[in-house]
Design a protein around this motif. Structure first.
Motif, PDB file in Angstrom:
ATOM      1  N   ALA A 156       0.817  -1.255   0.107  1.00 35.62           N
ATOM      2  CA  ALA A 156      -0.078  -0.020  -0.031  1.00 35.62           C
ATOM      3  C   ALA A 156       0.846   1.210  -0.130  1.00 35.62           C
ATOM      4  CB  ALA A 156      -0.812   0.023   1.211  1.00 35.62           C
ATOM      5  N   ILE A 157       2.086   1.274   0.559  1.00 37.37           N
ATOM      6  CA  ILE A 157       3.029   2.361   0.518  1.00 37.37           C
ATOM      7  C   ILE A 157       4.025   2.004  -0.597  1.00 37.37           C
ATOM      8  CG2 ILE A 157       4.564   3.838   1.998  1.00 37.37           C
ATOM      9  CD1 ILE A 157       3.004   3.412   4.347  1.00 37.37           C
ATOM     10  N   PRO A 158       3.954   2.722  -1.717  1.00 36.83           N
ATOM     11  CA  PRO A 158       4.914   2.381  -2.487  1.00 36.83           C
ATOM     12  C   PRO A 158       6.406   2.670  -2.458  1.00 36.83           C
ATOM     13  CG  PRO A 158       3.764   4.460  -3.299  1.00 36.83           C
ATOM     14  CD  PRO A 158       3.148   3.872  -2.025  1.00 36.83           C
ATOM     15  N   ASP A 159       7.234   2.006  -2.948  1.00 29.33           N
ATOM     16  CA  ASP A 159       8.828   2.543  -2.602  1.00 29.33           C
ATOM     17  C   ASP A 159       8.970   3.806  -3.593  1.00 29.33           C
ATOM     18  OD1 ASP A 159      10.271  -0.482  -1.645  1.00 29.33           O
ATOM     19  OD2 ASP A 159       8.243  -0.733  -2.616  1.00 29.33           O
ATOM     20  N   TRP A 160       8.465   3.728  -4.616  1.00 27.82           N
ATOM     21  CA  TRP A 160       8.873   4.856  -5.566  1.00 27.82           C
ATOM     22  C   TRP A 160       7.369   5.326  -6.392  1.00 27.82           C
ATOM     23  CZ3 TRP A 160      13.467   6.943  -5.985  1.00 27.82           C
ATOM     24  CH2 TRP A 160      14.608   6.292  -5.772  1.00 27.82           C
ATOM     25  N   VAL A 161       7.268   6.710  -6.427  1.00 29.03           N
ATOM     26  CA  VAL A 161       6.463   7.260  -7.474  1.00 29.03           C
ATOM     27  C   VAL A 161       7.319   7.884  -8.604  1.00 29.03           C
ATOM     28  CG1 VAL A 161       4.607   9.218  -7.475  1.00 29.03           C
ATOM     29  CG2 VAL A 161       4.651   7.784  -5.543  1.00 29.03           C
ATOM     30  N   VAL A 162       6.914   7.679  -9.647  1.00 29.41           N
ATOM     31  CA  VAL A 162       7.581   8.192 -10.903  1.00 29.41           C
ATOM     32  C   VAL A 162       6.877   9.222 -11.500  1.00 29.41           C
ATOM     33  CG1 VAL A 162       8.821   7.931 -12.966  1.00 29.41           C
ATOM     34  CG2 VAL A 162       8.736   6.265 -11.151  1.00 29.41           C
ATOM     35  N   ARG A 221       6.111  17.102  -1.915  1.00 31.79           N
ATOM     36  CA  ARG A 221       5.500  17.911  -0.449  1.00 31.79           C
ATOM     37  C   ARG A 221       4.668  16.889   0.096  1.00 31.79           C
ATOM     38  NH1 ARG A 221       4.722  23.227  -3.836  1.00 31.79           N
ATOM     39  NH2 ARG A 221       6.790  24.178  -3.539  1.00 31.79           N
ATOM     40  N   PHE A 222       3.960  16.453  -0.513  1.00 28.59           N
ATOM     41  CA  PHE A 222       2.907  15.329   0.063  1.00 28.59           C
ATOM     42  C   PHE A 222       3.698  14.230   0.790  1.00 28.59           C
ATOM     43  CE2 PHE A 222      -0.752  12.290   0.558  1.00 28.59           C
ATOM     44  CZ  PHE A 222      -1.705  13.066   1.026  1.00 28.59           C
ATOM     45  N   ILE A 223       4.428  13.536   0.127  1.00 25.47           N
ATOM     46  CA  ILE A 223       5.187  12.765   0.699  1.00 25.47           C
ATOM     47  C   ILE A 223       5.764  13.098   2.126  1.00 25.47           C
ATOM     48  CG2 ILE A 223       7.441  10.954   0.466  1.00 25.47           C
ATOM     49  CD1 ILE A 223       6.681  10.809  -2.424  1.00 25.47           C
ATOM     50  N   ARG A 224       6.333  14.383   2.071  1.00 25.97           N
ATOM     51  CA  ARG A 224       7.030  14.555   3.251  1.00 25.97           C
ATOM     52  C   ARG A 224       5.958  15.018   4.364  1.00 25.97           C
ATOM     53  NH1 ARG A 224      10.111  14.733  -0.549  1.00 25.97           N
ATOM     54  NH2 ARG A 224      12.426  14.431  -0.708  1.00 25.97           N
ATOM     55  N   TYR A 225       4.872  15.539   3.938  1.00 24.96           N
ATOM     56  CA  TYR A 225       3.816  15.993   4.642  1.00 24.96           C
ATOM     57  C   TYR A 225       3.246  14.922   5.605  1.00 24.96           C
ATOM     58  CZ  TYR A 225      -0.647  18.280   6.071  1.00 24.96           C
ATOM     59  OH  TYR A 225      -1.880  18.786   6.665  1.00 24.96           O
ATOM     60  N   ARG A 226       3.055  13.655   4.925  1.00 29.19           N
ATOM     61  CA  ARG A 226       2.376  12.304   5.268  1.00 29.19           C
ATOM     62  C   ARG A 226       3.627  11.464   6.076  1.00 29.19           C
ATOM     63  NH1 ARG A 226      -2.303  10.192   2.837  1.00 29.19           N
ATOM     64  NH2 ARG A 226      -1.271   7.980   3.569  1.00 29.19           N
ATOM     65  N   GLY A 227       3.490  11.431   7.559  1.00 30.04           N
ATOM     66  CA  GLY A 227       4.511  10.902   8.053  1.00 30.04           C
ATOM     67  C   GLY A 227       4.687   9.298   7.776  1.00 30.04           C
ATOM     68  N   ASP A 228       3.406   8.671   7.389  1.00 32.54           N
ATOM     69  CA  ASP A 228       3.392   7.110   7.146  1.00 32.54           C
ATOM     70  C   ASP A 228       3.946   6.948   5.653  1.00 32.54           C
ATOM     71  OD1 ASP A 228       1.367   8.737   5.779  1.00 32.54           O
ATOM     72  OD2 ASP A 228       0.032   6.964   5.548  1.00 32.54           O
ATOM     73  N   LEU A 229       4.197   7.850   4.903  1.00 34.40           N
ATOM     74  CA  LEU A 229       4.811   7.729   3.592  1.00 34.40           C
ATOM     75  C   LEU A 229       6.401   8.194   3.722  1.00 34.40           C
ATOM     76  CD1 LEU A 229       2.265   9.392   1.597  1.00 34.40           C
ATOM     77  CD2 LEU A 229       2.375   6.842   1.614  1.00 34.40           C
ATOM     78  N   SER A 230       6.766   9.265   4.420  1.00 32.68           N
ATOM     79  CA  SER A 230       7.857   9.892   4.254  1.00 32.68           C
ATOM     80  C   SER A 230       9.061   8.840   4.695  1.00 32.68           C
ATOM     81  CB  SER A 230       8.118  11.016   5.133  1.00 32.68           C
ATOM     82  OG  SER A 230       7.888  10.685   6.496  1.00 32.68           O
ATOM     83  N   GLY A 231       9.022   7.908   5.426  1.00 28.21           N
ATOM     84  CA  GLY A 231      10.131   6.943   5.907  1.00 28.21           C
ATOM     85  C   GLY A 231      10.285   5.914   4.588  1.00 28.21           C
ATOM     86  N   LYS A 232       9.578   5.816   3.609  1.00 27.81           N
ATOM     87  CA  LYS A 232       9.785   4.743   2.659  1.00 27.81           C
ATOM     88  C   LYS A 232       9.273   5.389   1.351  1.00 27.81           C
ATOM     89  CE  LYS A 232       7.920   0.312   1.140  1.00 27.81           C
ATOM     90  NZ  LYS A 232       6.894  -0.632   1.176  1.00 27.81           N
ATOM     91  N   THR A 233       8.506   6.059   0.864  1.00 28.29           N
ATOM     92  CA  THR A 233       8.209   6.380  -0.585  1.00 28.29           C
ATOM     93  C   THR A 233       9.321   7.477  -0.823  1.00 28.29           C
ATOM     94  OG1 THR A 233       5.979   5.819  -0.434  1.00 28.29           O
ATOM     95  CG2 THR A 233       6.366   7.223  -2.428  1.00 28.29           C
ATOM     96  N   GLN A 234       9.700   7.190  -2.191  1.00 27.11           N
ATOM     97  CA  GLN A 234      10.824   8.050  -2.818  1.00 27.11           C
ATOM     98  C   GLN A 234      10.190   8.614  -4.105  1.00 27.11           C
ATOM     99  OE1 GLN A 234      15.211   7.517  -2.172  1.00 27.11           O
ATOM    100  NE2 GLN A 234      14.305   5.199  -1.867  1.00 27.11           N
ATOM    101  N   LEU A 235      10.522   9.897  -4.482  1.00 27.66           N
ATOM    102  CA  LEU A 235      10.054  10.292  -5.593  1.00 27.66           C
ATOM    103  C   LEU A 235      11.177  10.537  -6.659  1.00 27.66           C
ATOM    104  CD1 LEU A 235       8.082  12.078  -7.495  1.00 27.66           C
ATOM    105  CD2 LEU A 235       8.779  14.083  -6.413  1.00 27.66           C
ATOM    106  N   CYS A 236      11.070   9.872  -7.893  1.00 24.55           N
ATOM    107  CA  CYS A 236      11.856   9.816  -8.887  1.00 24.55           C
ATOM    108  C   CYS A 236      11.186  10.614 -10.296  1.00 24.55           C
ATOM    109  CB  CYS A 236      12.150   8.623  -9.648  1.00 24.55           C
ATOM    110  SG  CYS A 236      13.077   8.407 -10.966  1.00 24.55           S
ATOM    111  N   VAL A 237      12.092  11.540 -10.680  1.00 22.50           N
ATOM    112  CA  VAL A 237      11.452  12.267 -11.664  1.00 22.50           C
ATOM    113  C   VAL A 237      12.289  12.192 -13.132  1.00 22.50           C
ATOM    114  CG1 VAL A 237      11.289  14.667 -12.765  1.00 22.50           C
ATOM    115  CG2 VAL A 237      10.669  14.264 -10.509  1.00 22.50           C
ATOM    116  N   ALA A 238      11.533  11.523 -14.200  1.00 23.89           N
ATOM    117  CA  ALA A 238      12.191  11.325 -15.378  1.00 23.89           C
ATOM    118  C   ALA A 238      12.111  12.387 -16.309  1.00 23.89           C
ATOM    119  CB  ALA A 238      11.240  10.132 -16.043  1.00 23.89           C
TER     120      ALA A 238
END
Length: 357
Positions: free
Chosen positions: A182-188, A202-219
């Motif tokens: 449910a909590i992705p490793d990456w959002v691209v 910003r939303f990833i950093r705002y949400r504590g349940d996401l910020s420890g795992k989910t990373q943002l990759c920009v292509a």
């Protein structure tokens, strides 16, 4: 006082119409894509092409109109002007028609004709100029008409409420809640204005349940400065050529691009982006636009890295728009040949990547 009342009444009605359009719209679908070579890694595609104006930019256009109206920049007689490679202009033309406003889109020469046709379908006007001149020409027209230059490249990251309000990030993560990972490793996400990546980061950093795992990759595609700027920090980097992947990639660093909320950037060859949408058609049974190919190419390689590390999980990205707008270009063998784009090696690489056990 009567003039003020009339103006405020128009603002109230305009906001009501924009909110009513939103209220009529269901959320976009999140598609789970099962690939044989990725038994432990799951790919999700959020389909933004089903918006009424056909792309991810529908969300941005609504936000930009609300921002302009509530800041007092757009009124009942305002001429709205935008610089755009197409999809944002299509969406802004849709809302201009909804509000009864005159809209002029300044597009780069060579923009897909189907996008031009759709802008015109909503009763808007287009001006085609060399890609390097779209900003100055939009500003000139706005000044000449006494209108408002929407300037998506500056205001995209601030017009959207990144903390929620059903933005793209909140919607995506809510739809993932019942999934195995449910909590992705990456959002691209690829970058045009940089506004969507800013919202997601910003939303990833705002949400504590996401910020420890989910990373943002920009292509980033070829002929774009974002990748170089991310690595060098040189905001003054410029290119004279325009991106062949419409809607993403820029010849200059845009104000909305926020590198500090990005965890990783990758550069994707144009031929790889377009090979990916041809492959994706065999998986989904439908055509997607070039920026979707850029997104998915990067997502597949992140999944391959996870697989090599023995790490299960999920990667999510977006279908930005449909491929019907690009039948004369990305799906046209003659256009691909004229652009010296060879898809076969990349198709072979995708096949090997996705079928590996």
């Amino acid at each position: 006082m009567s003039g003020l009342c009339a103006q405020r009444n128009w603002v109230c009605e305009a906001v009501r119409r924009l909110n009513a359009d939103f209220n009529r719209s269901s959320d976009t679908h999140l598609i789970r894509v099962d690939l044989p070579g990725f038994s432990g890694q799951q790919l999700y595609l959020k389909d933004e092409s089903i918006h009424p104006s056909g792309s991810l930019k529908h969300r941005l256009a609504r936000s930009l109109y609300l921002y302009g109206i509530c800041n007092g920049a757009i009124g009942p007689d305002t001429v709205v002007v935008e610089s755009s490679s197409g999809s944002t202009a299509v969406s802004e033309a849709y809302f201009a028609k909804l509000l009864g406003l005159r809209f002029i889109a300044v597009v780069p020469e060579g923009t897909a004709q189907k996008k031009i046709d759709q802008i015109n379908f909503y009763g808007a006007e287009t001006r085609a100029v060399p890609a390097s001149q779209i900003y100055a020409e939009a500003e000139r027209i706005a000044h000449e008409t006494g209108g408002h230059y929407m300037d998506q490249f500056t205001y995209a990251e601030r017009a959207t409420d990144w903390r929620g309000n059903n933005n793209i990030a909140e919607s995506l993560f809510a739809q993932l809640e019942l999934e195995e990972h449910a909590i992705p490793d990456w959002v691209v996400m690829s970058a045009g204005t940089g506004g969507t990546s800013a919202t997601i980061g910003r939303f990833i950093r705002y949400r504590g349940d996401l910020s420890g795992k989910t990373q943002l990759c920009v292509a980033d595609p070829e002929n774009s400065v974002f990748y170089d700027y991310y690595n060098s920090g040189d905001r003054d980097v410029r290119l004279q050529t325009r991106s062949r992947i419409e809607g993403i990639g820029r010849p200059r660093v845009e104000a909305s691009f926020q590198p500090r909320v990005i965890d990783r950037m990758v550069q994707v060859p144009d031929a790889a982006s377009l090979a990916t949408i041809h492959w994706l058609e065999t998986v989904l049974g439908r055509k997607c636009g070039g920026s979707t190919g850029t997104n998915v190419w990067a997502a597949l390689h992140l999944m391959a890295e996870m697989r090599a590390a023995g790490r299960d999980g999920s990667v999510a990205t977006l279908i930005c728009d449909g491929g019907e707008r690009y039948l004369d270009t990305y799906y046209n063998p003659d256009w691909l040949a004229a652009q010296d784009l060879h898809l076969a090696p990349h198709l072979e690489a995708i096949d090997a990547l996705t079928r590996q056990g």
